[in-house]
Scaffold this motif. Structure first.
Motif, short mmCIF file in Angstrom:
data_model
loop_
_atom_site.label_atom_id
_atom_site.label_comp_id
_atom_site.label_asym_id
_atom_site.label_seq_id
_atom_site.Cartn_x
_atom_site.Cartn_y
_atom_site.Cartn_z
N ILE A 37 -37.78 -14.15 3.89
CA ILE A 37 -39.05 -14.22 3.16
C ILE A 37 -39.26 -15.67 2.72
CG2 ILE A 37 -40.42 -13.30 1.28
CD1 ILE A 37 -38.42 -10.98 1.08
N GLU A 55 -40.96 -18.96 0.88
CA GLU A 55 -41.65 -19.22 -0.40
C GLU A 55 -43.16 -19.08 -0.19
OE1 GLU A 55 -41.64 -19.34 -4.06
OE2 GLU A 55 -39.77 -20.27 -3.39
N THR A 75 -44.61 -12.66 1.01
CA THR A 75 -44.07 -11.41 0.48
C THR A 75 -43.17 -10.75 1.52
OG1 THR A 75 -45.89 -10.08 1.36
CG2 THR A 75 -46.19 -11.06 -0.84
N ALA A 76 -42.47 -9.71 1.08
CA ALA A 76 -41.65 -8.94 2.02
C ALA A 76 -42.53 -8.35 3.12
CB ALA A 76 -40.90 -7.84 1.29
N ALA A 120 -43.12 -10.95 5.68
CA ALA A 120 -41.91 -11.21 6.46
C ALA A 120 -41.67 -10.12 7.50
CB ALA A 120 -40.70 -11.32 5.53
N THR A 175 -33.37 -12.16 -2.95
CA THR A 175 -34.75 -12.59 -3.17
C THR A 175 -35.41 -13.00 -1.86
OG1 THR A 175 -34.15 -13.40 -5.37
CG2 THR A 175 -36.19 -14.25 -4.42
N ASN A 176 -34.60 -13.48 -0.91
CA ASN A 176 -35.15 -14.14 0.27
C ASN A 176 -35.02 -13.35 1.57
OD1 ASN A 176 -32.41 -14.36 0.48
ND2 ASN A 176 -32.34 -16.59 0.54
N ARG A 229 -31.60 -18.23 -7.00
CA ARG A 229 -32.27 -17.12 -6.31
C ARG A 229 -33.70 -17.56 -5.99
NH1 ARG A 229 -29.85 -12.08 -6.83
NH2 ARG A 229 -31.86 -11.01 -6.88
N ARG A 230 -33.87 -18.04 -4.75
CA ARG A 230 -35.19 -18.50 -4.31
C ARG A 230 -35.49 -17.90 -2.94
NH1 ARG A 230 -35.56 -24.91 -4.24
NH2 ARG A 230 -33.73 -24.69 -2.90
N LYS A 231 -36.76 -17.84 -2.63
CA LYS A 231 -37.15 -17.50 -1.27
C LYS A 231 -36.83 -18.68 -0.35
CE LYS A 231 -40.73 -14.20 -2.62
NZ LYS A 231 -42.18 -13.83 -2.54
N TYR A 253 -38.87 -21.46 8.08
CA TYR A 253 -39.87 -21.29 7.02
C TYR A 253 -41.19 -20.83 7.62
CZ TYR A 253 -43.07 -22.50 3.23
OH TYR A 253 -44.04 -22.46 2.27
#
Length: 329
Positions: free
Chosen positions: A13, A15, A18-19, A22, A50-51, A255-257, A312
Motif C-alpha cells: 500500500i 503512501e 488505500t488497501a 493496492a 500498515t503497508n 509504521r508507514r505505508k 511505489y
C-alpha cells in the motif's frame, strides 16, 4: 533453458493510497503476469501491518484467479498455525472447485506477524510434528475420499481436488521438514538469505519419497529473489529504495505505508551490499538483471525462481514485470 519465473505479491500500500487501491493494482498486475507467461502468482500472509494488504490470502487468490486464465495462483503462504487445517482444506478446496487445477497451497510455520497479533489469531502449535500431521490431514481432505487420515471428518468441497502443497521456509529446519515430507520447498531467500545454501543442501539431502505425504519423485526448489528492472541501472537502484526504506522502517519501529523512491545515497544501509536482509536481489537494467538471475540459478540450482518486486508506483512494477519477461522468456 531458463528456469520458470513466478511472482510473490504482498499487495503493498503506497503512501496516499488505500488497501482497496493496492488490491486493485495487484489484480491488474495479475492480468499482466498471466499474459506475459509467468508460471505462478502467490500471495503472502501478513497481519498487523500498515503497508501491506496481503492478509486474507484465499480471497486474494480467488479474485486473481477470476481475472486470469493460465497462471497458477496460490499462497506463499498460509501460516498454518494461524488456521484450523480443516478450514484451510475447505477454503482451498473451494478455490480449486471454482477455478480448476490452478491453485497452489504453500504452507509456513512462522506467524507472519508479531506475537501479540499471533495470539489474537488463536495461534496453535508450530512444532514440526504438528505441522507435518496437519499436512497429512490436509492431503486426506484433498484426496478422493475427502477425509482426514486421523479424523472421520469429511470435506466434500475439497474431495478429489488434490491441491498441491508446498513447504515454505528460510532455515535448515524448514528445509528438513520439506525434505522428509517429500514435498516441494520454497525458500524465502528474498528476505532471509543467511541459511540459503545450507537450507537447499539439507532439503536435497533429507528428501524422501518414502513419506506418506510425498508427492514428488525428486526434490524441487523454488528460491525467492528481489527484482527491479528498469531502463538503466541507476533508475532501478532508485526504485529499489522503496523496499529498502520499508526494511529500514521495520528496523526503526516505524509504521508507514510504502514511501516514494529516493536517492540511494541518502539511505544509511544502501550501497554495494545494501541491507543484508535484501542481498539476494537482481536490480538494474535488463542485461544486469539477466546476469544476476543466471548467477543465482547457478549458485542454488533452483528449479524455479519466485520474484518479489515492490514499487511505489504500480506502473513501475508492471514495467519491471514486462522487462523481466522480455529478457527471460
Amino acid at each position: 533453458m531458463s528456469v520458470p519465473l513466478s511472482i510473490l505479491d504482498l499487495v503493498a500500500i503506497p503512501e496516499g493510497r488505500t488497501a482497496r487501491d493496492a488490491i486493485a493494482a495487484s489484480m491488474r498486475s495479475a492480468e499482466l503476469a498471466d499474459r506475459l507467461g509467468y508460471r505462478r502468482l502467490w500471495f503472502a500472509e501478513h497481519h498487523n501491518t500498515t503497508n501491506l494488504a496481503a492478509s486474507a490470502t484465499a480471497l486474494l487468490i480467488s479474485q486473481a484467479a477470476s481475472v486470469t486464465e493460465r497462471i497458477r495462483v496460490g499462497s506463499g503462504g498460509v501460516m498454518l498455525p494461524n488456521h484450523a487445517p480443516l478450514m484451510v482444506a475447505e477454503q482451498y478446496g473451494t478455490l480449486a472447485s471454482m477455478h480448476g487445477d490452478r491453485i497452489d497451497l504453500g504452507l509456513g510455520r512462522a506467524p507472519g506477524t508479531d506475537m501479540l497479533t499471533a495470539q489474537a489469531l488463536a495461534r496453535s502449535s508450530a512444532e514440526p510434528q504438528a505441522f507435518a500431521r496437519s499436512i497429512y490431514d490436509l492431503q486426506g481432505w484433498f484426496g478422493d475420499a475427502g477425509k482426514a487420515h486421523s479424523s472421520p471428518i469429511v470435506s466434500a468441497v475439497s474431495a478429489g481436488t488434490e491441491v498441491p502443497i508446498w513447504v515454505l521456509g528460510s532455515t535448515v529446519s524448514g528445509a528438513s521438514i520439506a525434505g522428509q515430507l517429500g514435498l516441494p520447498f520454497a525458500v524465502a531467500s528474498h528476505f532471509a538469505p543467511d541459511q540459503l545454501d545450507q537450507a537447499i543442501q539439507v532439503y536435497r539431502q533429507t528428501f524422501s519419497t518414502e513419506s506418506p505425504t510425498a508427492r514428488l519423485d525428486a526434490p524441487y526448489v523454488m528460491a525467492g529473489i528481489n527484482v527491479m528492472v528498469a531502463d538503466t541501472d541507476e533508475q532501478a537502484a532508485r526504485e529499489f529504495t522503496v523496499v529498502e526504506q520499508m526494511f529500514l522502517d521495520i528496523q526503526r519501529g516505524l509504521r508507514r505505508k510504502m514511501q516514494p523512491p529516493v536517492d540511494p545515497a541518502t539511505l544509511p544501509s544502501t550501497g554495494e551490499q545494501g541491507n543484508p536482509m535484501l542481498r539476494i536481489k537482481a536490480v538494474g537494467a535488463p542485461a544486469t538483471v539477466k546476469s544476476r538471475l543466471e548467477a543465482f540459478v547457478e549458485r542454488t540450482g533452483a528449479d524455479e525462481l519466485i520474484t518479489v518486486t515492490y514499487a511505489y508506483d504500480a506502473g513501475v512494477r508492471d514495467r519491471s514485470l514486462q522487462l523481466l519477461a522480455d529478457l527471460w522468456f
